[in-house]
Motif scaffolding. Structure first.
Motif, short mmCIF file in Angstrom:
data_model
loop_
_atom_site.label_atom_id
_atom_site.label_comp_id
_atom_site.label_asym_id
_atom_site.label_seq_id
_atom_site.Cartn_x
_atom_site.Cartn_y
_atom_site.Cartn_z
N LEU A 257 0.84 -1.19 0.00
CA LEU A 257 0.00 0.00 0.00
C LEU A 257 0.88 1.25 0.00
N GLY A 258 0.43 2.30 -0.71
CA GLY A 258 1.16 3.56 -0.77
C GLY A 258 0.20 4.72 -0.94
N ALA A 259 0.69 5.82 -1.52
CA ALA A 259 -0.15 7.01 -1.68
C ALA A 259 0.30 7.81 -2.88
N PHE A 260 -0.67 8.48 -3.53
CA PHE A 260 -0.36 9.51 -4.52
C PHE A 260 0.05 10.78 -3.77
N LEU A 261 1.06 11.48 -4.24
CA LEU A 261 1.50 12.70 -3.57
C LEU A 261 1.85 13.74 -4.63
N SER A 262 0.93 14.69 -4.83
CA SER A 262 1.14 15.71 -5.86
C SER A 262 1.90 16.91 -5.34
N GLY A 263 1.91 17.10 -4.01
CA GLY A 263 2.46 18.31 -3.45
C GLY A 263 1.40 19.36 -3.19
N GLY A 264 0.13 19.01 -3.43
CA GLY A 264 -0.98 19.88 -3.07
C GLY A 264 -1.37 19.66 -1.61
N LEU A 265 -2.30 20.47 -1.12
CA LEU A 265 -2.70 20.38 0.28
C LEU A 265 -3.25 19.01 0.62
N ASP A 266 -4.14 18.49 -0.23
CA ASP A 266 -4.93 17.32 0.12
C ASP A 266 -4.09 16.05 0.21
N SER A 267 -3.30 15.78 -0.82
CA SER A 267 -2.49 14.57 -0.80
C SER A 267 -1.38 14.69 0.24
N THR A 268 -0.90 15.91 0.52
CA THR A 268 0.13 16.09 1.55
C THR A 268 -0.41 15.71 2.92
N PRO A 292 7.85 23.72 -17.18
CA PRO A 292 7.94 24.24 -15.81
C PRO A 292 6.61 24.72 -15.24
N SER A 293 5.75 25.36 -16.05
CA SER A 293 4.53 25.93 -15.48
C SER A 293 3.53 24.85 -15.06
N TYR A 294 3.76 23.60 -15.46
CA TYR A 294 2.87 22.51 -15.10
C TYR A 294 3.49 21.57 -14.07
N ASP A 295 4.76 21.73 -13.78
CA ASP A 295 5.48 20.76 -12.96
C ASP A 295 5.31 21.06 -11.46
N GLU A 296 4.84 20.07 -10.71
CA GLU A 296 4.63 20.21 -9.27
C GLU A 296 5.62 19.38 -8.45
N THR A 297 6.58 18.76 -9.08
CA THR A 297 7.44 17.84 -8.34
C THR A 297 8.23 18.52 -7.22
N PRO A 298 8.65 19.79 -7.32
CA PRO A 298 9.33 20.39 -6.17
C PRO A 298 8.46 20.41 -4.91
N PHE A 299 7.16 20.67 -5.08
CA PHE A 299 6.25 20.67 -3.93
C PHE A 299 6.03 19.25 -3.41
#
Length: 618
Positions: A257-268, A292-299
């Motif tokens: 089991l794991g999790a999706f993690l986008s770097g947004g509030l909810d998945s964090t 770059p304008s679509y990339d969320e990986t730093p978060f």
């Protein structure tokens, strides 16, 4: 988590029924790669494809109770199955397995349709009563799991996906009203489907087939908003308790089991709550973009470091995504034009390399007000009071703004907002969310919808403020019709189960009772949620705004997807197909390619529909 199918047809040979049910199940193999089963009893046959998550040894389906009267097929997870099993044991029922499937079977045998009040989870299931010759089916409260059905000519059939249903009902034809609705809404709204003669069982509803007739009724609706809590801190503590319990329930699994993690509030928040529980280090997954304008990986990396998860990232490029568009769009059982279908599918495949179950942050935006369209609805209502002068000023400002192929195109955004200002209140949110405007269909379709059909839809009237009604629309329409459909099909295409703690019944009912003025004071998005759950977010995540999980579709439609789009919009193909006016599509293409008008919404929706139609021979 599985795929289910079944058929009831009195007078038909049992062997033929069994063969039909087996063909239906074969088309659901991606949903359940670990096993299959078929059962025939009188005029009914049930079929199942299994993705093993709970009780690998004894949880096979279809499952029959000890009396031989009841037979069940079930897709989903019941999170309170252990507690419910003990309750049923105390009521005198015996259990031969450790599965949640048997809990549903015994709960229905003892309580009938009232068993739905006892079930906490995501589910679609059907129970055949061989003695009374009745079929009972139900779908979970928010529509996390799908249930399609057909009734007519003495035949009743159901399945988790439309392609399986078509194996029992091969004559299904395209529904023109649903095509028009799709072009406006980017999805086919429940209870309709893309085919005439097939329907979706709505969320929170159950169906009883008896003596040749199905009857559908609701068993649950979200509570209405009430008064704002007198003690905001106590409300925040209650949310923390409920969400923590929801996450713990969803960690029960006999597989990785794991999790999706986008770097947004909810998945964090979900990842941080998972990491607090005992056990091995949580595995989290994200995909990013070279643009770059679509990339969320730093978060996402910041969130993973904050929570202490073992994080994996896969960066996508335009070429690989463009190459997946045809496959992903055609893989849905009916068209869905959310641009994130491609990255969601790729994220699901990526996560499935290591885990079988993944938790997600889905539902928080709908419950706590995360969408940018919500404050836009409020401002549109205020500006509408200014009448024609305001609309003229907005039109003039729109002409001065640039057209962009980045994440935000200013002129495109203001165009949608201006249309919302001009619309009546119940149409403002649909206008902000639409692809094609309903009036544009007159020019695009050869046979546009008549005056008795409303392809765009409206926010239903109800108590509370404009924001309260908009939030309810998101929760009861947009969430099941678009978001949950996307997540279910993308994840199950790769044999991955996705669980959503924010959509726990207790969390949903708590949040739905809170007025929008409390959750979003001053129309500030997710204000209450950030205050209540901020301790589980690093500052860099807490401060950032909402970002959709999107592709750079505007640029790709004029670049890497240009040839594919041109091929699908060729006059020869459109004339042969008989749905669209070639000259209208040519104009949209010219405008977008020249950069004079951003047509990403319309052209992406058109492309998804065309790729889906092509895969079905239309």
């Amino acid at each position: 988590m599985c795929g289910i199918a079944g058929i009831v047809q009195p007078g038909r040979d049992p062997g033929e029924l069994r063969e039909t049910a087996a063909r239906m199940a074969a088309l659901l193999a991606h949903r359940g790669p670990d096993g299959s089963g078929v059962l025939a009893d009188g005029p009914a046959a049930l079929a199942h494809r299994r993705l093993t998550v709970i009780d690998p040894a004894t949880g096979a389906q279809p499952m029959t109770d000890p009396t031989g009267r009841y037979h069940v097929v079930f897709n989903g997870e019941i999170y309170n199955y252990r507690e419910l099993r003990e309750r049923l044991r105390a009521e005198g029922l015996a259990f031969a397995t450790a599965s949640d499937t048997e809990v549903i079977l015994n709960a229905y045998a003892r309580h009938g349709s009232a068993c739905l009040d006892l079930l906490d989870g995501m589910f679609a299931f059907a129970v055949w009563d061989g003695r009374e010759k009745t079929l009972f089916a139900a779908r979970d409260r928010l529509g996390k799991k799908p249930f399609y059905y057909h009734h007519g000519g003495g035949l009743f059939a159901f399945a988790s996906e439309l392609e399986a249903l078509r194996a029992a009902v091969p004559g299904l034809s395209l529904d023109s009203a649903s095509v028009a609705a799709f072009l406006c809404r980017k999805c086919v709204p429940c209870p309709a489907t893309i085919y005439a003669g097939a329907a979706k069982l709505p969320p929170g509803c159950c169906l009883t087939w008896r003596a040749g007739e199905p009857r559908v009724r609701p068993y649950w609706t979200p509570p209405e908003p009430g008064e704002a809590p007198a003690d905001p801190e106590a409300a925040g503590e209650r949310l923390r308790e409920l969400l923590g319990a929801a996450v713990r329930k969803r960690l029960v699994s006999d597989v990785p089991l794991g999790a999706f993690l986008s770097g947004g509030l909810d998945s964090t928040v979900v990842a941080a709550l998972m990491a607090r529980e005992p056990g091995e280090r949580v595995r989290t997954f994200s995909v990013g973009f070279e643009e770059p304008s679509y990339d969320e990986t730093p978060f996402a990396l910041a969130a993973a470091d904050f929570a202490g998860t073992r994080h994996s990232v896969r960066v996508l490029d335009a070429a690989s995504c463009a190459g997946m568009v045809r496959e992903v769009a055609a893989g849905f059982d009916e068209p869905l034009a959310d641009p994130s279908i491609v990255p969601t599918s790729m994220l699901s495949a990526f996560a499935r390399e290591e885990v079988t179950v993944a938790l997600s942050g889905d539902g928080a935006d709908e419950l706590f007000g995360g969408y940018e369209h919500l404050p836009a609805c409020v401002w549109a209502g205020r500006l509408a009071l200014g009448g024609a002068p305001v609309l003229a000023a907005l039109r003039g400002l729109e002409a001065l703004l640039p057209v962009s192929r980045g994440y935000v195109s200013p002129r495109h955004v203001l165009d949608r907002f201006r249309q919302a200002v001009a619309a009546p209140e119940e149409r403002r949110l649909p206008r902000l969310l639409m692809a094609f405007a309903p009036e544009a269909l007159e020019h695009v379709l050869l046979q546009p919808p008549g005056p008795d059909h409303d392809p765009l839809g409206a926010v239903e009237p109800g108590p509370g403020s404009t924001l309260d009604r908009a939030l309810r629309h998101y929760l009861t329409r947009y969430l099941p019709d678009s978001i949950l459909t996307k997540v279910d099909r993308c994840s199950m295409r790769h044999g991955l189960e996705v669980r959503s703690p924010f959509l726990d019944t207790a969390v949903v009912e708590f949040a739905a009772r809170l007025p929008a003025s409390f959750k979003m004071p001053g129309a500030r998005r997710k204000r209450f949620m950030k205050q209540a759950l901020g301790r589980w977010m690093p500052p860099v995540v807490r401060r950032r705004g909402k970002r959709g999980f999107l592709m750079p579709v505007a640029g790709w439609l004029a670049g890497s997807l240009g040839d594919l789009l041109r091929g699908q919009a060729s006059p020869e193909r459109l004339r042969r197909q008989g749905l669209f006016r070639p000259e209208a599509l040519e104009r949209l293409l010219r405008e977008h390619e020249s950069g004079s008008v951003d047509r990403r919404e319309e052209l992406w929706t058109f492309l998804v529909l065309q790729l889906w139609l092509e895969s079905r021979g239309f």
